[in-house]
Enzyme design. Structure first.
Site, PDB file in Angstrom:
ATOM      1  N   SER A 160       0.765  -1.244  -0.010  1.00  0.00           N
ATOM      2  CA  SER A 160       0.119  -0.117  -0.027  1.00  0.00           C
ATOM      3  C   SER A 160       0.671   1.300   0.005  1.00  0.00           C
ATOM      4  O   SER A 160       2.144   1.049   0.641  1.00  0.00           O
ATOM      5  CB  SER A 160      -0.801   0.162   1.223  1.00  0.00           C
ATOM      6  OG  SER A 160      -1.590   1.157   1.373  1.00  0.00           O
ATOM      7  N   TYR A 174      -1.990  -1.990  10.349  1.00  0.00           N
ATOM      8  CA  TYR A 174      -1.977  -2.405   8.668  1.00  0.00           C
ATOM      9  C   TYR A 174      -0.994  -1.723   7.958  1.00  0.00           C
ATOM     10  O   TYR A 174      -0.131  -2.290   7.121  1.00  0.00           O
ATOM     11  CB  TYR A 174      -3.282  -1.447   8.326  1.00  0.00           C
ATOM     12  CG  TYR A 174      -3.695  -1.458   6.851  1.00  0.00           C
ATOM     13  CD1 TYR A 174      -4.478  -2.541   6.595  1.00  0.00           C
ATOM     14  CD2 TYR A 174      -3.095  -0.694   6.057  1.00  0.00           C
ATOM     15  CE1 TYR A 174      -4.454  -2.610   4.783  1.00  0.00           C
ATOM     16  CE2 TYR A 174      -3.488  -0.325   4.468  1.00  0.00           C
ATOM     17  CZ  TYR A 174      -4.084  -1.465   4.026  1.00  0.00           C
ATOM     18  OH  TYR A 174      -4.454  -1.761   2.722  1.00  0.00           O
TER      19      TYR A 174
HETATM   20  P1  NAD Z   1     -11.889  -5.756  -1.289  1.00  0.00           P
HETATM   21  O1  NAD Z   1     -12.461  -5.775   0.362  1.00  0.00           O
HETATM   22  O2  NAD Z   1     -12.646  -5.107  -2.206  1.00  0.00           O
HETATM   23  O3  NAD Z   1     -11.579  -7.309  -1.685  1.00  0.00           O
HETATM   24  C1  NAD Z   1     -10.544  -8.071  -0.955  1.00  0.00           C
HETATM   25  C2  NAD Z   1     -10.931  -9.668  -1.313  1.00  0.00           C
HETATM   26  O4  NAD Z   1     -10.073 -10.403  -0.431  1.00  0.00           O
HETATM   27  C3  NAD Z   1     -12.659 -10.120  -0.821  1.00  0.00           C
HETATM   28  O5  NAD Z   1     -12.995 -10.769  -1.945  1.00  0.00           O
HETATM   29  C4  NAD Z   1     -12.145 -10.739   0.395  1.00  0.00           C
HETATM   30  O6  NAD Z   1     -13.370 -11.823   0.516  1.00  0.00           O
HETATM   31  C5  NAD Z   1     -10.979 -11.385   0.006  1.00  0.00           C
HETATM   32  N1  NAD Z   1     -10.335 -11.833   1.467  1.00  0.00           N
HETATM   33  C6  NAD Z   1     -10.089 -11.344   2.646  1.00  0.00           C
HETATM   34  N2  NAD Z   1      -9.570 -12.024   3.452  1.00  0.00           N
HETATM   35  C7  NAD Z   1      -9.051 -13.103   2.902  1.00  0.00           C
HETATM   36  C8  NAD Z   1      -8.261 -14.206   3.390  1.00  0.00           C
HETATM   37  N3  NAD Z   1      -7.848 -14.398   4.561  1.00  0.00           N
HETATM   38  N4  NAD Z   1      -8.014 -15.381   2.352  1.00  0.00           N
HETATM   39  C9  NAD Z   1      -8.536 -15.073   1.057  1.00  0.00           C
HETATM   40  N5  NAD Z   1      -9.147 -13.956   0.746  1.00  0.00           N
HETATM   41  C10 NAD Z   1      -9.529 -12.968   1.520  1.00  0.00           C
HETATM   42  O7  NAD Z   1     -10.464  -5.279  -0.925  1.00  0.00           O
HETATM   43  P2  NAD Z   1      -9.201  -4.293  -2.074  1.00  0.00           P
HETATM   44  O8  NAD Z   1      -9.473  -3.057  -1.840  1.00  0.00           O
HETATM   45  O9  NAD Z   1      -9.441  -5.040  -3.550  1.00  0.00           O
HETATM   46  O10 NAD Z   1      -7.821  -4.651  -1.530  1.00  0.00           O
HETATM   47  C11 NAD Z   1      -6.887  -5.736  -1.861  1.00  0.00           C
HETATM   48  C12 NAD Z   1      -5.787  -5.398  -1.288  1.00  0.00           C
HETATM   49  O11 NAD Z   1      -5.165  -4.113  -1.750  1.00  0.00           O
HETATM   50  C13 NAD Z   1      -5.533  -5.620   0.076  1.00  0.00           C
HETATM   51  O12 NAD Z   1      -4.267  -6.233   0.378  1.00  0.00           O
HETATM   52  C14 NAD Z   1      -5.577  -4.046   0.604  1.00  0.00           C
HETATM   53  O13 NAD Z   1      -4.762  -3.908   1.903  1.00  0.00           O
HETATM   54  C15 NAD Z   1      -4.767  -3.498  -0.615  1.00  0.00           C
HETATM   55  N6  NAD Z   1      -5.164  -2.129  -0.474  1.00  0.00           N
HETATM   56  C16 NAD Z   1      -6.381  -1.554  -0.928  1.00  0.00           C
HETATM   57  C17 NAD Z   1      -6.362  -0.258  -1.035  1.00  0.00           C
HETATM   58  C18 NAD Z   1      -7.574   0.494  -1.235  1.00  0.00           C
HETATM   59  O14 NAD Z   1      -7.771   1.771  -1.041  1.00  0.00           O
HETATM   60  N7  NAD Z   1      -8.638  -0.275  -1.233  1.00  0.00           N
HETATM   61  C19 NAD Z   1      -5.373   0.914  -0.949  1.00  0.00           C
HETATM   62  C20 NAD Z   1      -4.104   0.075  -0.646  1.00  0.00           C
HETATM   63  C21 NAD Z   1      -3.862  -1.336  -0.414  1.00  0.00           C
END
Ligand code: NAD
Length: 274
Positions: A160, A174
């Site tokens: 991130s 986080y």
């Molecule tokens: P999201 O919540 O839209 O999707 C996450 C998916 O991961 C979901 O389908 C969920 O069911 C699955 N998941 C959760 N825990 C799990 C586990 N233990 N095992 C397997 N699957 C699991 O999230 P997103 O925004 O697409 O985030 C994805 C990644 O990007 C994460 O690592 C998050 O920290 C990172 N990220 C997101 C953002 C943001 O603004 N959304 C910013 C920086 C980093």
């Protein structure tokens, strides 16, 4: 010149493939000719991802859904084994699943329980921003070493922008977990560089995905962040997917160990445009 598909006949695992960045990446990978293994703790979401692939890209190679909780080593081992048994190799591993706990706060307010949930210790097996990425790398590297034709592959770990920038809206556990993903990825990239396995981190900026929008549930919370984004908007998951595609494909054949930012310019900003 005929257009070539950038992941033609490659086999790619996407964790968290059921939603957000993972779902968009599964679709982009399929559109570029990959066999996609959409893995998610939410099996229905993983299955929906495969259905969407079939609907949107009927000519794409076969895709499968796998239930996998990345906080469980046995699940990750099985997920990689399923990919190799089904498709005969593993070319791309996108260790993307992660969580953001609403009770994650500053040094004084963050409970040890929340810290452990985010990092994943033996005490808690629910969430895993860090250990699951390690296990994902471990089993992917083992599989990629055995690829027919020789050791080769690309691993992308989702970190991130908060791994690079401090925020006065703290989520200590986080942030620490994502910083560790960057450090671990760098070292893995160096160790495995001569085996033909590239390993990079993706550093998304704040996105319009469920994960963040559930967390930023008022206009004030959203605006508190948006003022720091030079582009003045949240990113879209598909914009991350395009970055992941670059890292996954041979277009990035000399790129390893990098903190690849897709962040609307946040990490470059001191003062943003009014
Ligand atoms: P999201 O919540 O839209 O999707 C996450 C998916 O991961 C979901 O389908 C969920 O069911 C699955 N998941 C959760 N825990 C799990 C586990 N233990 N095992 C397997 N699957 C699991 O999230 P997103 O925004 O697409 O985030 C994805 C990644 O990007 C994460 O690592 C998050 O920290 C990172 N990220 C997101 C953002 C943001 O603004 N959304 C910013 C920086 C980093």
């Amino acid at each position: 010149m005929p257009a070539t598909l950038r992941l033609e006949n490659k086999v790619a695992i996407v964790t968290g493939g059921g939603n957000g960045i993972g779902l968009e990446t599964s679709l982009v990978f399929a559109s570029e000719g990959a066999h996609v293994v959409a893995a998610d703790i939410n099996e229905d979401a993983a299955k929906r991802a495969v259905e969407l692939i079939q609907q949107q890209f009927p000519d794409a190679p076969k895709a499968i859904a796998v239930k996998c909780d990345v906080s469980k080593e046995a699940d990750i081992k099985q997920m990689v084994a399923t990919a190799v048994e089904t498709f005969g190799r593993l070319d791309v591993m996108f260790n993307n699943a992660g969580i953001m706990h609403p009770q994650d706060d500053n040094a004084l307010n963050t409970e040890e329980r929340i810290w452990d949930l985010t990092m994943n210790t033996d005490r808690s097996r629910l969430y895993s921003n860090l250990k699951g990425v390690w296990w994902g790398c471990k089993y992917a590297i083992e599989a990629m070493r055995k690829n027919p034709g020789g050791s080769k592959g690309s691993i992308i770990n989702t970190a991130s922008f908060v791994a690079i920038l401090g925020a006065a809206t703290p989520q200590l556990a986080y942030t620490a977990s994502k910083g560790a993903v960057l450090a671990m990825t760098r070292e893995l990239a160096v160790v495995h560089a001569r085996e033909g396995i590239r390993i990079n981190s993706l550093c998304p900026g704040p996105l319009e995905t469920k994960l963040l929008m559930d967390f930023l549930d008022t206009p004030e919370k959203k605006n508190r962040r948006l003022v720091h984004v030079p582009m003045g908007r949240f990113g879209k998951a598909v914009e991350q997917a395009k970055g992941v595609l670059f890292l996954a494909s041979d277009d990035s054949s000399f790129v390893t160990g990098t903190d690849f930012k897709v962040d609307g310019g946040i990490c470059a900003a001191y003062v943003t445009p009014e």
